[in-house]
Write an enzyme that holds these catalytic residues in place. Structure first.
Site, PDB file in Angstrom:
ATOM      1  N   GLU A   1      11.136 -42.550 -35.889  1.00  0.00           N
ATOM      2  CA  GLU A   1      11.016 -41.919 -34.569  1.00  0.00           C
ATOM      3  C   GLU A   1       9.562 -41.911 -34.111  1.00  0.00           C
ATOM      4  OE1 GLU A   1      12.775 -38.102 -33.986  1.00  0.00           O
ATOM      5  OE2 GLU A   1      14.654 -38.653 -34.957  1.00  0.00           O
TER       6      GLU A   1
ATOM      7  N   GLU B   1      15.189 -35.373 -41.206  1.00  0.00           N
ATOM      8  CA  GLU B   1      14.028 -34.480 -41.275  1.00  0.00           C
ATOM      9  C   GLU B   1      14.302 -33.254 -42.161  1.00  0.00           C
ATOM     10  OE1 GLU B   1      12.416 -33.512 -37.439  1.00  0.00           O
ATOM     11  OE2 GLU B   1      11.941 -35.582 -36.983  1.00  0.00           O
TER      12      GLU B   1
END
Ligand SMILES: *[C@@H]1O[C@H](CO)[C@@H](O)[C@H](O)[C@H]1NC(C)=O
Ligand SMILES: *[C@@H]1O[C@H](CO)[C@@H](O)[C@H](O)[C@H]1NC(C)=O
Ligand SMILES: *[C@@H]1O[C@H](CO)[C@@H](O)[C@H](O)[C@H]1NC(C)=O
Ligand SMILES: *[C@@H]1O[C@H](CO)[C@@H](O)[C@H](O)[C@H]1NC(C)=O
Ligand SMILES: *[C@@H]1O[C@H](CO)[C@@H](O)[C@H](O)[C@H]1NC(C)=O
Ligand SMILES: *[C@@H]1O[C@H](CO)[C@@H](O)[C@H](O)[C@H]1NC(C)=O
Ligand SMILES: *[C@@H]1O[C@H](CO)[C@@H](O)[C@H](O)[C@H]1NC(C)=O
Ligand SMILES: *[C@@H]1O[C@H](CO)[C@@H](O)[C@H](O)[C@H]1NC(C)=O
Ligand SMILES: *[C@@H]1O[C@H](CO)[C@@H](O)[C@H](O)[C@H]1NC(C)=O
Ligand SMILES: *[C@@H]1O[C@H](CO)[C@@H](O)[C@H](O)[C@H]1NC(C)=O
Ligand SMILES: *[C@@H]1O[C@H](CO)[C@@H](O)[C@H](O)[C@H]1NC(C)=O
Ligand SMILES: CC(=O)N[C@H]1CO[C@H](CO)[C@@H](O)[C@@H]1O
Length: 785
Positions: free
Chosen positions: A252, A181
């Protein structure tokens, strides 16, 4: 979100099942390609250090039965390299054993190396020693950081290669992740961001693993690294692969959301997860979906990041202890099975879509040889459409009460005073830089001269996380921050004596921060101290302070077998004082049910079983509903012996250990619900007119309630059964106006004494239609014993 659903339909199944090991892994714009075949893969995150090695096989088995093809895990740098160049892969750090167990069960692995991982894990996985590398700026185009990142990434890749664990070598690893991320923080690094992304991608690719790399939440991931989506709703939010020849991967898909102390658990429904998963496949050409988490587990020791609960993603399809959580696990299992039947058609066919109603759409895949698969999607979030469901109720039973004073001993932590501390400074030191994270605790001590007895006000500001202020050995106040804002101030009345007063401030961290840019510059601990006496404010910020890192009990290792058998312990004194160590012994509960320590009567601290930390506890931090976030703390069975298990607690507040019990956890009730219009009628159509529905609806399967007790338990009692129009759902039910008086008898006959039973939704079964013209449902709850 009950109203939204998906359903499927699959003709001329072209199922291609293969073993999970080995083979070339490449990709195209549609999916990963393993051994020349496109793959639609379901994956689930299970983090090896959040459980114990003896739990791994059954967690993986339950993931596999639940329809997963792959297990995804982060690699936890600070566990593996606690000191530069000193590696640890023992116990639940044994990543090779974990991966080999997955391989043995025929699943693939996605290895998310990071090595920055966030993950609600202390310091986002970074070892604290990185903080003291001269000139380091984490996660940026910075030579010292890049050196250490490359060093660790290389170490892990080399280890995997030596064990032949990459798919290119015949192993199970089909995908690896570099960074995590990063796009969230990239802008903060200005011109040092983009070159770092390029470098990280090239460094990873240069390690020649023979399998693809992904970067999640990095829209511009450089070729050939695949950009992937994280979040709850990638079916709606994902911008798509950044190249037409990269597949859509969801690293995710949050099955829930992590919890911090003080938070009320937000439950994400099974239907919502499945709906968004189906949407990702249909609308984003998704071909790889990873559930975060499939099993969350436990943040043992001091591994949780700031303010994060010790229990991690208990609401995942496998709960903290590895028990199957219904309806989540079962609902996803159905989705997986449905999609699997048609996966080759979905991957290789041509998609068309058309409207069935204002908010209903059909997506149809047609293969070359005429086979087709269809998804029906209902985007109507308001109209209730109850999906057939199976619930299970988890409960805890007290196994051992630790309620008698004579089984406890105690040790009062010594409150240090200024002239006994060895580290001195003329200012308030930053906490992590001072403790080097060897302990959660740092004492700030000073002496304060006073002409006569008086009532003053002590005022302390802290960047986090918890403060307990002692003056002349007495607790005068406590304060703490929270997950949203670590900072807080403490203002407390303080009686001062004439002469020298001892000020001892215990600053306590609850895990290091795991996210954000410039983590190496974050600060914690006290930033200002003042005393207001007779309207005169004396600023003690730049003052003579003495420091003690950690607690005396930590130095004595009171929590180890050796420390706990030392001479320091005294008989239990029921008038509890803050900062007290307690110890007791207990025998393991019989059987194999998961074991928890119920700390309902305690305040805040840490607990150890036979020298193993089961994590921090914090009962006194209440949610807005006035309840603790977590009272039960997992004791893995492998931490226990049959007899005389040593329990040691460090209690910061004034908890009462006599209220503690050792409990077991089990699934004691299961419930099933089905209504007549359920499953939704499947449609069929003529191949020449794909946008026309045939009004003859087909029921793929006869609706039925299926009840399944956990292993070694049988249905001992029918708690509720109603064929008719029962009110409510499995969590809250009652009989409705229509109720077959035969309901209980029919279910008892079908189910009592069995582990598994099926009750069809059928008039015949219940001796006739109890109320013609009314739509019937069947709701059954039974007890498992
Ligand atoms: C990583 O660093 C250690 C010492 O910190 C060193 O022994 C080792 O050779 C380095 N490995 C690589 C691959 O650079
Ligand atoms: C905790 O609850 C607060 C208030 O509802 C919310 O803003 C915050 O995001 C929650 N934090 C976590 C970690 O769930
Ligand atoms: C999915 O794939 C089809 C066929 O390659 C393509 O036409 C379509 O644009 C893709 N959809 C998305 C959202 O990428
Ligand atoms: C078909 O799918 C596309 C892409 O999701 C969407 O924009 C369009 O509205 C859909 N058409 C129908 C008739 O549902
Ligand atoms: C600390 O101060 C006290 C008196 O205030 C004295 O009795 C004691 O010896 C001192 N301890 C040290 C280590 O200097
Ligand atoms: C940490 O301490 C060292 C000296 O002990 C100091 O030079 C440095 O600035 C400190 N760093 C922080 C973040 O406080
Ligand atoms: C406490 O200290 C802070 C920081 O110095 C200051 O802003 C605040 O006004 C003080 N509060 C009181 C009651 O003195
Ligand atoms: C402060 O600490 C010293 C050293 O332990 C002790 O001798 C003294 O009595 C303490 N003062 C007060 C007011 O408690
Ligand atoms: C955090 O709390 C501190 C102390 O209570 C307060 O001064 C500060 O404004 C808060 N920060 C935010 C972002 O709410
Ligand atoms: C689909 O339906 C539309 C209008 O409902 C119609 O005009 C069109 O011919 C149909 N398409 C096919 C392939 O039948
Ligand atoms: C119960 O079953 C019997 C036959 O087994 C039938 O005669 C009776 O009507 C049923 N009762 C109800 C309420 O359906
Ligand atoms: C609870 C939470 O943070 N959910 C977020 C999940 O991700 C989507 C976007 O992917 C956000 O919109 C949600 O707020």
């Amino acid at each position: 979100m009950v109203g939204r659903w998906w359903w499927w339909f699959c003709l001329l199944v072209a199922a291609a099942l293969g073993g999970a090991s080995g083979g070339d892994v490449t990709y195209d714009g549609r999916s990963l390609i393993i051994n020349g075949q496109r793959k639609l893969l379901f994956s689930g995150s299970i983090h090896y250090p959040r459980s114990t090695p003896d739990m791994w096989p059954s967690l993986i088995t339950k993931a596999k039965i639940g329809g997963l093809d792959a297990i995804s895990t982060y690699v936890f740098w600070n566990l593996h390299e606690p000191q530069p160049g000193q590696y640890d892969f023992s116990g639940n750090r044994d990543i090779v054993r974990f991966i080999k167990e997955i391989q043995a069960q025929g699943l693939y692995v996605c290895l998310r190396i990071g090595p920055f991982i966030e993950g609600e894990w202390t310091y986002g996985g970074f070892p604290f020693w990185l903080h003291d590398v001269p000139g380091i700026v984490y996660r940026s185009d910075n030579e010292p950081f890049k050196y250490h990142m490359q060093n660790f990434t290389t170490k892990i890749v080399t280890m995997m290669k030596e064990e032949k664990l990459f798919a290119s070598q015949g192993g199970p690893i089909i995908l690896s992740q570099i960074e995590n991320e990063y796009q969230n923080v990239e802008k903060a690094f200005h011109e040092k961001g983009p070159p770092y992304v390029t470098w990280a991608a090239a460094m990873a690719v240069g390690l020649n693993t023979g399998v693809p790399w992904v970067m999640c939440k990095q829209d511009d991931a450089p070729d050939p690294v695949i950009n992937a989506c994280n979040g709850m709703k990638c079916g709606e939010t994902f911008v798509g692969p950044n190249s037409p020849n990269k597949p859509a991967i969801w690293t995710e898909n949050w099955t829930h959301f992590y919890d911090a102390y003080g938070n009320i658990t937000k439950i994400r429904s099974a239907q919502d997860i499945a709906y968004h998963t189906a949407l990702f496949i249909i609308k984003k050409n998704g071909s790889y979906i990873n559930y975060y988490m499939f099993h969350g587990g436990t943040n043992f020791g001091r591994t949780a990041s700031s303010f994060i609960l010790t229990s991690y993603y208990d609401q995942a399809p496998l709960d903290e202890y590895g028990l199957i959580r219904q309806p989540k696990w079962g609902h996803l299992k159905e989705l997986h099975a449905a999609v699997k039947l048609c996966s080759q058609t979905i991957l290789n066919g041509v998609q068309t879509n058309f409207t069935l109603g204002a908010q209903q759409e059909a997506y149809v895949y047609r293969g070359e040889s005429g086979e087709c698969a269809a998804f029906l999607v209902n985007t109507d979030g308001t109209n209730d459409v109850e999906v057939s469901s199976q619930f299970s109720t988890r409960s805890t039973q007290i196994a051992v009460k630790l309620g008698s004073a004579d089984i406890w001993q105690e040790f009062n932590e010594v409150i240090p005073v200024f002239n006994e501390t060895s580290l001195k400074s003329d200012s308030l030191l930053e906490q992590m830089n001072t403790t080097k994270d060897v302990s959660d605790y740092l004492w700030y001590t000073a002496t304060y001269e006073q002409a006569e007895d008086s009532q003053a006000v002590l005022n302390v500001s802290s960047l986090g996380h918890v403060l307990r202020a002692f003056v002349n050995g007495k607790l005068i106040g406590s304060a703490h921050g929270n997950h949203k804002n670590y900072s807080f101030t403490l203002e407390s009345n303080v009686p001062l004596n004439s002469g020298t007063n001892n000020i001892s401030l215990l600053s306590n961290m609850v895990g290091l921060q795991d996210s954000g840019a410039y983590l190496e510059k974050k600060a914690a601990g006290l930033t200002s101290v003042s005393i207001k006496d007779n309207q005169v404010v004396k600023d003690l910020t730049n003052y003579s302070w003495g420091y003690q890192v950690g607690l005396l009990g930590e130095r004595l290792e009171l929590y180890t077998e050796k420390g706990s058998s030392g001479p320091q312990w005294f008989i239990f004194n029921s008038s509890s004082k803050p900062l007290t160590w307690y110890k007791s012994k207990f025998d393991a509960p019989e059987g194999s049910d998961p074991v928890v320590l119920n700390l309902r009567s305690m305040g805040k601290g840490q607990a150890w079983i036979n020298g193993n930390s089961i994590g921090r506890y914090w009962i006194s931090f209440l949610t807005s509903a006035g309840t603790p976030s977590q009272t039960e703390y997992h004791i893995p069975r492998s931490f226990l012996k049959d007899r005389d298990n040593q329990l040691v607690l460090f209690e910061e507040e004034t908890g009462d250990p006599l209220g503690i019990s050792v409990d077991t956890v089990s699934i004691t009730k299961v419930c099933g619900y089905v209504s007549a219009s359920n499953p939704p009628p499947l449609i069929s159509w003529k191949q020449s007119t794909p946008n026309q529905t045939n009004n003859k609806s087909l029921h793929g399967r006869r609706p039925k309630v299926q009840l399944r007790c956990p292993p070694k338990r049988r249905i001992s009692k029918v708690l509720f059964a109603s064929f008719g129009s029962p009110l409510g759902n499995c969590q809250n039910y009652a009989s409705g106006s229509c109720h077959s008086s035969n309901s209980t008898a029919v279910v008892e006959k079908a189910c009592l004494g069995k582990r598994l039973c099926t009750v069809p939704h059928s008039y015949k079964k219940f001796g006739g239609d109890p109320c013609p013209g009314i739509q019937k449902s069947l709701l059954v709850e039974v007890q498992c014993q």
